[in-house]
Design an enzyme around this catalytic site. Structure first.
Site, short mmCIF file in Angstrom:
data_model
loop_
_atom_site.label_atom_id
_atom_site.label_comp_id
_atom_site.label_asym_id
_atom_site.label_seq_id
_atom_site.Cartn_x
_atom_site.Cartn_y
_atom_site.Cartn_z
N TYR A 71 0.81 -0.95 -0.06
CA TYR A 71 -0.01 -0.04 0.22
C TYR A 71 0.82 1.12 -0.10
O TYR A 71 1.91 1.41 0.92
CB TYR A 71 -0.74 -0.09 1.03
CG TYR A 71 -1.90 1.30 1.36
CD1 TYR A 71 -2.73 1.44 0.67
CD2 TYR A 71 -1.10 2.29 2.36
CE1 TYR A 71 -3.20 2.87 0.60
CE2 TYR A 71 -1.99 3.63 2.36
CZ TYR A 71 -3.04 3.92 1.68
OH TYR A 71 -3.67 5.13 1.84
N HIS A 101 -2.56 16.74 -2.64
CA HIS A 101 -3.03 16.97 -1.35
C HIS A 101 -2.68 18.49 -0.84
O HIS A 101 -3.37 18.69 0.16
CB HIS A 101 -2.27 15.93 -0.43
CG HIS A 101 -2.78 14.61 -0.51
ND1 HIS A 101 -3.17 13.83 -1.79
CD2 HIS A 101 -3.08 13.52 0.26
CE1 HIS A 101 -3.64 12.75 -1.70
NE2 HIS A 101 -3.48 12.44 -0.40
N ASN A 213 1.60 11.86 5.86
CA ASN A 213 0.41 11.12 6.49
C ASN A 213 0.83 11.02 8.12
O ASN A 213 1.98 10.16 8.38
CB ASN A 213 0.68 9.80 5.99
CG ASN A 213 -0.57 8.75 6.41
OD1 ASN A 213 -0.45 7.76 6.46
ND2 ASN A 213 -1.73 9.54 6.62
N TYR A 296 -16.78 33.30 45.42
CA TYR A 296 -16.04 31.90 44.79
C TYR A 296 -14.92 32.32 43.98
O TYR A 296 -13.84 31.86 43.89
CB TYR A 296 -17.16 31.40 43.98
CG TYR A 296 -18.00 30.51 44.67
CD1 TYR A 296 -18.02 30.73 46.09
CD2 TYR A 296 -18.85 29.82 44.16
CE1 TYR A 296 -19.14 30.11 46.84
CE2 TYR A 296 -19.92 29.03 44.81
CZ TYR A 296 -20.13 29.07 45.98
OH TYR A 296 -21.03 28.35 47.01
N ARG A 299 -12.33 32.91 46.57
CA ARG A 299 -12.12 31.78 47.53
C ARG A 299 -11.68 30.50 46.97
O ARG A 299 -11.09 29.47 47.39
CB ARG A 299 -13.43 31.53 48.08
CG ARG A 299 -13.41 30.73 49.43
CD ARG A 299 -14.75 30.20 50.13
NE ARG A 299 -15.91 31.05 50.01
CZ ARG A 299 -17.21 30.75 50.11
NH1 ARG A 299 -17.42 29.41 50.43
NH2 ARG A 299 -18.02 31.61 49.71
N PHE A 349 -2.00 7.28 12.30
CA PHE A 349 -2.18 8.83 11.80
C PHE A 349 -3.72 9.57 12.36
O PHE A 349 -3.57 10.83 12.33
CB PHE A 349 -2.31 8.85 10.36
CG PHE A 349 -3.17 7.77 9.86
CD1 PHE A 349 -4.67 7.90 10.13
CD2 PHE A 349 -2.87 6.69 9.21
CE1 PHE A 349 -5.55 7.07 9.51
CE2 PHE A 349 -3.76 5.80 8.71
CZ PHE A 349 -5.09 5.97 8.90
N GLU A 436 -12.31 6.67 4.71
CA GLU A 436 -11.89 7.28 6.00
C GLU A 436 -13.08 7.82 6.48
O GLU A 436 -13.42 9.06 6.46
CB GLU A 436 -10.98 8.38 5.41
CG GLU A 436 -9.67 7.71 5.02
CD GLU A 436 -8.69 8.80 4.32
OE1 GLU A 436 -9.09 9.89 4.63
OE2 GLU A 436 -7.71 8.08 3.59
#
Length: 533
Positions: A71, A101, A213, A296, A299, A349, A436
């Site tokens: 792959y 990409h 990646n 608060y 405190r 990834f 994906e």
């Protein structure tokens, strides 16, 4: 990290060895902060890492020589995982992943974050499971050392399969394409390389995939946000302590026994720090049976700030694991004894660990802003502070609005943070034809955390500005010689060196930015360190 000196006038502050194992958050910050003087921090590949990287590369070369189907090496990517690629096109495949990409949009990230990204990616490759050549890692480090900073848009990553678009923009410059900033000038990638004395690099099989990646972009943002958050948490304690003095508060709630009874360690540490900051203060309220406790926002500082510190500590824990992790796919494993080679496809990834950590951090930082804004309200509202201070911290109210609108600014920032604190990690949009089908949105989570942090810095600047004004009004009651705490006194004096007491209405936004600069540059922390040791 070793420290040394370079010939001529440039001093190398740090010499960082990239080995895939020992990268620390502080190393990332050091490399990032050298963006304007890259020669001051030198980064190189460690010898032991070179051996691991070379061994994995030999495995890739073996796959190619045998014509094996692997792959991303001899197949397409994502949904195209079943499309075989001829060996003659192996290099073109790796180039294509960069150009296809690199589709990021939006404003470019700053050069500091870009440097952090490049360092983290190089350290991932140095682990020796990615199958790249030693020279490819070194070329990436050459960009870093030369100060060639790829222009990387901040939007476009889903956080799985990692930060594809941002990393593609980074890697484009390596091959002489894309854009980069070199010595303050935005240039075409090839021209930036030429001016730096570097040449475009041709990627071999697996290298384009290995470069793009992974989680380096969100890890880079997360690293720098986490480091800044650690500083901001301390500044918040300091601001709270100074506000306590301005409001004539009591330190009873910081008593060691109270926090030992609920021993969350960072709550305990916060209370102890507040006691050190306020030690010797004459601005605090002595024991009064008719007024034993404060609101608060005073405190409960240890409980709230301590919980924020828990989130920051968790973010550091996650980030420092990620800095030395292999986050690409597929991974190559070579058994040291048998020499057996395995190629395994997985999902390292996926940015879920960082996404959740950044969402947690964002929520915590938003709370730090919320409680600070409420203290600002108490400083400016005479009804809330029982007339301890004049309305809106001005004597001639009506003619003067005083600090009225500074609280508006803090409220606007706090409100924005509440919107930004919605977790990104609970969202997901399937991509790549539903291959994906679950993504982390880690990049979005990290960017939101950074924006919240920016807002909190400004809220705390307003609080410190207002608290110093309140202290000056208190001095009119207690006298000029009245002492502030051991830690708050040097902070008050530092503020007064930058901004004056506001006698009458004036333009105040420069004063807010001046105090913020004291926070960002670490001068507030340094002043306290001098006061309490």
């Amino acid at each position: 990290m070793a420290y040394t000196r370079k010939a001529a006038s440039v001093v190398i502050r740090a010499n960082i060895m990239v080995d895939g194992e020992g990268l620390r958050l502080e190393d990332v910050v050091a490399v990032a902060e050298a963006w304007s003087e890259p020669e001051a921090v030198h980064v190189e590949l460690a010898p032991q890492a070179r051996a691991r990287v070379a061994r994995a590369r030999q495995a890739v070369d073996g796959f190619l020589s045998r014509g094996e189907i692997i792959y991303g090496i001899t197949t397409g990517f994502g949904r195209f995982k079943d499309r075989l690629i001829p060996l003659a096109d192996a290099e073109r495949l790796q180039h294509n992943i960069l150009v296809s990409h690199a589709v990021g949009v939006g404003k470019p990230i700053d050069e500091a974050t870009t440097r952090a990204l490049m360092l983290i990616r190089a350290n991932t490759l140095a682990k020796g499971h990615s199958g790249v050549r030693v020279e490819t890692v070194e070329r990436l480090l050459d960009l870093l050392n030369a100060g060639v900073h790829p222009r990387i848009p901040c939007q476009g990553s889903l956080g799985a399969s990692g930060d594809l678009a941002p990393l593609a923009h980074m890697a484009l410059v390596l091959v002489g394409e894309g854009e980069a900033i070199y010595r303050g000038e935005l240039l075409p990638g090839g021209e930036a390389l030429r001016r730096a004395g570097l040449r475009p690099w041709t990627l071999a099989a697996k290298e384009g995939l290995a470069l793009t990646n992974g989680t380096a972009f969100m890890a880079a943002i997360g690293s720098l946000v986490t480091a800044r958050a650690e500083r901001i948490a301390q500044v918040a304690d300091i601001a709270g302590a100074l506000s306590c003095e301005a409001l004539h508060g009591t330190p009873r709630a910081f008593d060691e026994r109270i926090h030992a009874a609920r021993p969350h360690p960072r709550q305990v540490a916060c209370a102890a720090y507040l006691r050190r900051l306020l030690e010797g203060s004459q601005f605090l309220r002595p024991d009064d049976p008719l007024n034993v406790q404060d609101a608060y926002t005073l405190r409960c500082i240890p409980q709230v700030h301590g919980a924020v510190r828990d989130a920051i500590a968790y973010a550091r824990w996650v980030i420092e694991i990620e800095l030395n992790a292999v986050t690409d796919n597929p991974l190559i494993f070579v058994d040291e004894k048998s020499g057996e080679i395995s190629v395994l496809s997985g999902g390292n990834f996926h940015g879920e660990p960082i996404a959740i950590a950044m969402d947690y951090l964002a929520i915590a930082l938003a709370e730090l802003g919320n409680i600070s804004e409420r203290r600002i309200m108490r400083l400016t509202d005479e009804a809330s502070n029982a007339n301890t201070l004049p309305a809106f911290l001005t004597e001639n109210g009506g003619l003067n609005s005083g600090f009225m609108i500074t609280q508006y600014t803090a409220a606007a920032l706090a409100a924005e943070n509440k919107v930004l604190a919605h977790p990104a990690s609970v969202d997901t949009i399937p991509t790549s034809a539903n291959v994906e089908d679950h993504v982390s949105m880690g990049n979005t989570a990290a960017l939101k955390a950074r924006q919240i942090l920016d807002n909190v810095e400004r809220i705390l600047a307003v609080e410190l500005f207002a608290a110093a004004q309140g202290v000056d009004f208190r001095r009119k009651v207690h006298g000029k010689r009245a002492r502030l705490g051991a830690g708050t006194d040097p902070v008050y004096r530092l503020i007064r060196l930058q901004v004056p007491f506001i006698e009458a209405d004036t333009v105040m936004y420069p004063h807010i930015e001046a105090v913020r600069s004291l926070i960002v540059t670490g001068q507030i922390d340094s002043a306290v360190a001098e006061g309490i040791g």
